[in-house]
Design a protein around this motif. Structure first.
Motif, PDB file in Angstrom:
ATOM      1  N   TRP A 143       0.831  -1.201   0.000  1.00  0.00           N
ATOM      2  CA  TRP A 143       0.000   0.000   0.000  1.00  0.00           C
ATOM      3  C   TRP A 143       0.871   1.258   0.000  1.00  0.00           C
ATOM      4  O   TRP A 143       0.661   2.166  -0.800  1.00  0.00           O
ATOM      5  CB  TRP A 143      -0.917  -0.023   1.223  1.00  0.00           C
ATOM      6  CG  TRP A 143      -1.794   1.175   1.391  1.00  0.00           C
ATOM      7  CD1 TRP A 143      -1.628   2.209   2.264  1.00  0.00           C
ATOM      8  CD2 TRP A 143      -2.991   1.459   0.659  1.00  0.00           C
ATOM      9  NE1 TRP A 143      -2.635   3.123   2.141  1.00  0.00           N
ATOM     10  CE2 TRP A 143      -3.496   2.692   1.152  1.00  0.00           C
ATOM     11  CE3 TRP A 143      -3.688   0.815  -0.355  1.00  0.00           C
ATOM     12  CZ2 TRP A 143      -4.663   3.280   0.670  1.00  0.00           C
ATOM     13  CZ3 TRP A 143      -4.852   1.390  -0.845  1.00  0.00           C
ATOM     14  CH2 TRP A 143      -5.324   2.601  -0.335  1.00  0.00           C
ATOM     15  N   LYS A 164      -2.601  -1.216  -8.556  1.00  0.00           N
ATOM     16  CA  LYS A 164      -3.138  -0.103  -7.783  1.00  0.00           C
ATOM     17  C   LYS A 164      -3.757   0.926  -8.728  1.00  0.00           C
ATOM     18  O   LYS A 164      -3.094   1.432  -9.631  1.00  0.00           O
ATOM     19  CB  LYS A 164      -2.039   0.546  -6.939  1.00  0.00           C
ATOM     20  CG  LYS A 164      -2.556   1.635  -5.997  1.00  0.00           C
ATOM     21  CD  LYS A 164      -1.412   2.294  -5.241  1.00  0.00           C
ATOM     22  CE  LYS A 164      -0.847   1.379  -4.175  1.00  0.00           C
ATOM     23  NZ  LYS A 164       0.219   2.062  -3.401  1.00  0.00           N
ATOM     24  N   SER A 214      -7.027   2.161  -4.763  1.00  0.00           N
ATOM     25  CA  SER A 214      -7.600   0.829  -4.622  1.00  0.00           C
ATOM     26  C   SER A 214      -6.502  -0.178  -4.905  1.00  0.00           C
ATOM     27  O   SER A 214      -5.875  -0.133  -5.968  1.00  0.00           O
ATOM     28  CB  SER A 214      -8.767   0.637  -5.601  1.00  0.00           C
ATOM     29  OG  SER A 214      -9.188  -0.719  -5.622  1.00  0.00           O
ATOM     30  N   GLY A 224      -9.532  -3.759  -4.500  1.00  0.00           N
ATOM     31  CA  GLY A 224     -10.242  -3.533  -3.247  1.00  0.00           C
ATOM     32  C   GLY A 224     -10.966  -2.198  -3.223  1.00  0.00           C
ATOM     33  O   GLY A 224     -10.957  -1.430  -4.195  1.00  0.00           O
ATOM     34  N   VAL A 225     -11.573  -1.906  -2.089  1.00  0.00           N
ATOM     35  CA  VAL A 225     -12.321  -0.657  -1.922  1.00  0.00           C
ATOM     36  C   VAL A 225     -11.355   0.524  -1.927  1.00  0.00           C
ATOM     37  O   VAL A 225     -10.280   0.471  -1.325  1.00  0.00           O
ATOM     38  CB  VAL A 225     -13.114  -0.690  -0.597  1.00  0.00           C
ATOM     39  CG1 VAL A 225     -13.812   0.644  -0.359  1.00  0.00           C
ATOM     40  CG2 VAL A 225     -14.114  -1.832  -0.612  1.00  0.00           C
ATOM     41  N   ALA A 226     -11.722   1.601  -2.611  1.00  0.00           N
ATOM     42  CA  ALA A 226     -10.881   2.791  -2.671  1.00  0.00           C
ATOM     43  C   ALA A 226     -10.851   3.477  -1.303  1.00  0.00           C
ATOM     44  O   ALA A 226     -11.871   3.598  -0.633  1.00  0.00           O
ATOM     45  CB  ALA A 226     -11.396   3.756  -3.730  1.00  0.00           C
ATOM     46  N   ALA A 244      -4.671  -0.170   3.410  1.00  0.00           N
ATOM     47  CA  ALA A 244      -5.954   0.161   2.807  1.00  0.00           C
ATOM     48  C   ALA A 244      -7.057   0.152   3.869  1.00  0.00           C
ATOM     49  O   ALA A 244      -7.989   0.967   3.837  1.00  0.00           O
ATOM     50  CB  ALA A 244      -6.280  -0.838   1.701  1.00  0.00           C
TER      51      ALA A 244
END
Length: 403
Positions: free
Chosen positions: A275, A291, A363, A367-369, A396
């Protein structure tokens, strides 16, 4: 490299990456490196291509390697947005080739060949260690996303987009990375290992647009062959002692030690390195994450009780490619914030203060932003050398809690 240079001319990448951009992202300590005007950048690429051909034809190889090292490394230092692992590997190999002795009577001490083998081993092993991650091994990400995006027709598409294929391929890639150099080093398994390595890299080249990396790694794997395959037999010759000049040996030993340790630095970084991307460059983290990110900046100017806010869309100044690269990489987001702050201070009245904030959403692997840059952090006040924890959400999940 000669072919890659021709592609830069053919596709207009010299202009797109070095001439067209109004702003270039720099590496720490190399802020003084800037692209030259268009005719001179084309000349640099011409030098790169000529040096690559000389090296391929074995004409003045050490000189050609040194020229290629300087010219190509300069090009890569011009803009951090253009970083690729295989470009870094090209520079490293050129450094080794420039340090390698020519050898008397065509002979070279076995230790120098072992040095090259160790470098290639580091690439594979560190790439494998980087895959020891739950997302890669348990969820098959980001391979699941990439295979589904291929949009293959009929049953093939259903197979490729299945979780089983993604997880199996993820495990296979990890196991190949950590075992390939050792299997290549053994005479008993070398033939089978090279066939497996070549098949793997050809498959990745066919499925994904990753440039010359697969072909470079196939070629690099041949350093594990018996030396007689690509040169005269290696023997304990008197010349071998002469090849061990202390400065040269120390330089190669230092380079190998650095290559063994430096890629591990992300293990000590706080948070999720996938991340934060802390320690990602120069670490052989190849095809590890997907990403998607967006960003806009808010520049705040305070002067005698008056507050002026201005939203800045980086697409107004940066190229589409630069924005895409910057949006998910915190150190580049911070550098551009400093650039906006400097420009705002230049235009601001004397005594005014300038603050820069980033509205950043990212994201990871579909995945969820979530916010990548901590909301409310004035990036203009954060030094470029500051730890990422000072301005980046560490995962995240942590970012999602701030929504």
């Amino acid at each position: 490299m000669a072919v890659a240079t021709l592609r830069y001319f053919w596709h207009g990448w010299i202009d797109a990456q070095f001439v067209e951009p109004k702003f270039h992202f720099t590496y720490a300590g190399f802020g003084w490196v800037h692209p030259l005007p268009e005719p001179f950048m084309e000349l640099v690429f011409g030098i790169i291509g000529a040096a690559a051909l000389l090296l391929a034809l074995d004409r003045a190889p050490r000189f050609a390697s040194f020229v290629l090292l300087l010219a190509f490394s300069y090009v890569q230092l011009c803009d951090k947005a253009n970083y690729l692992n295989h470009y870094y590997l090209v520079s490293l190999l050129c450094a080794y080739f420039a340090l390698l002795p020519s050898g008397a009577g065509g002979r070279i001490a076995l230790g120098w060949i072992v040095a090259l083998r160790l470098q290639v081993m580091f690439v594979y092993v560190h790439a494998g260690i980087a895959k020891w991650d739950a997302s890669w091994l348990l969820e098959g990400e980001p391979l699941r996303l990439w295979l589904a995006a291929l949009d293959a027709p009929g049953p093939l598409g259903a197979v490729l987009s299945s979780g089983f294929v993604a997880i199996s391929a993820s495990w296979g890639g990890m196991l190949l990375d950590v075992s390939a150099p050792f299997l290549l080093a053994s005479r008993r398994t070398r033939r089978y290992a090279f066939t497996l390595v070549a098949t793997f890299h050809v498959a990745t080249a066919a499925l994904f647009p990753i440039g010359i990396f697969p072909w470079l790694m196939i070629a690099a794997a041949t350093v594990f062959f018996e030396p007689s395959w690509w040169g005269p037999p290696v023997r304990a010759a008197r010349a071998a002692a002469q090849q061990g000049a202390p400065v040269r040996v120390a330089a190669v030993a230092g380079l190998l030690l650095f290559q063994a340790m430096w890629p591990l630095r992300s293990l000590a970084a706080p948070g999720d390195p996938h991340w934060t991307e802390d320690g990602f460059r120069f670490s052989w983290k190849v095809m590890l994450i997907e990403k998607a990110a967006t960003v806009e900046y808010v520049v705040v100017q305070r002067d005698a009780g008056r507050v002026e806010r201005r939203v800045v869309d980086p697409r107004a100044e940066l190229t589409r490619f630069q924005v895409e690269m910057m949006s998910g990489q915190p150190d580049m987001l911070l550098e551009y914030a400093h650039h906006l702050a400097e420009r705002a201070r230049f235009d601001a009245p004397v005594g005014a203060t300038v603050e820069v904030y980033a509205r950043s959403l990212a994201s990871l692997n579909g995945g969820v932003a979530a916010p990548l840059i901590r909301p409310g952090v004035n990036l203009a006040s954060i030094e470029r050398s500051a730890p990422r924890a000072a301005y980046v959400t560490l995962s995240a999940r942590e970012g999602a809690r701030l929504l």
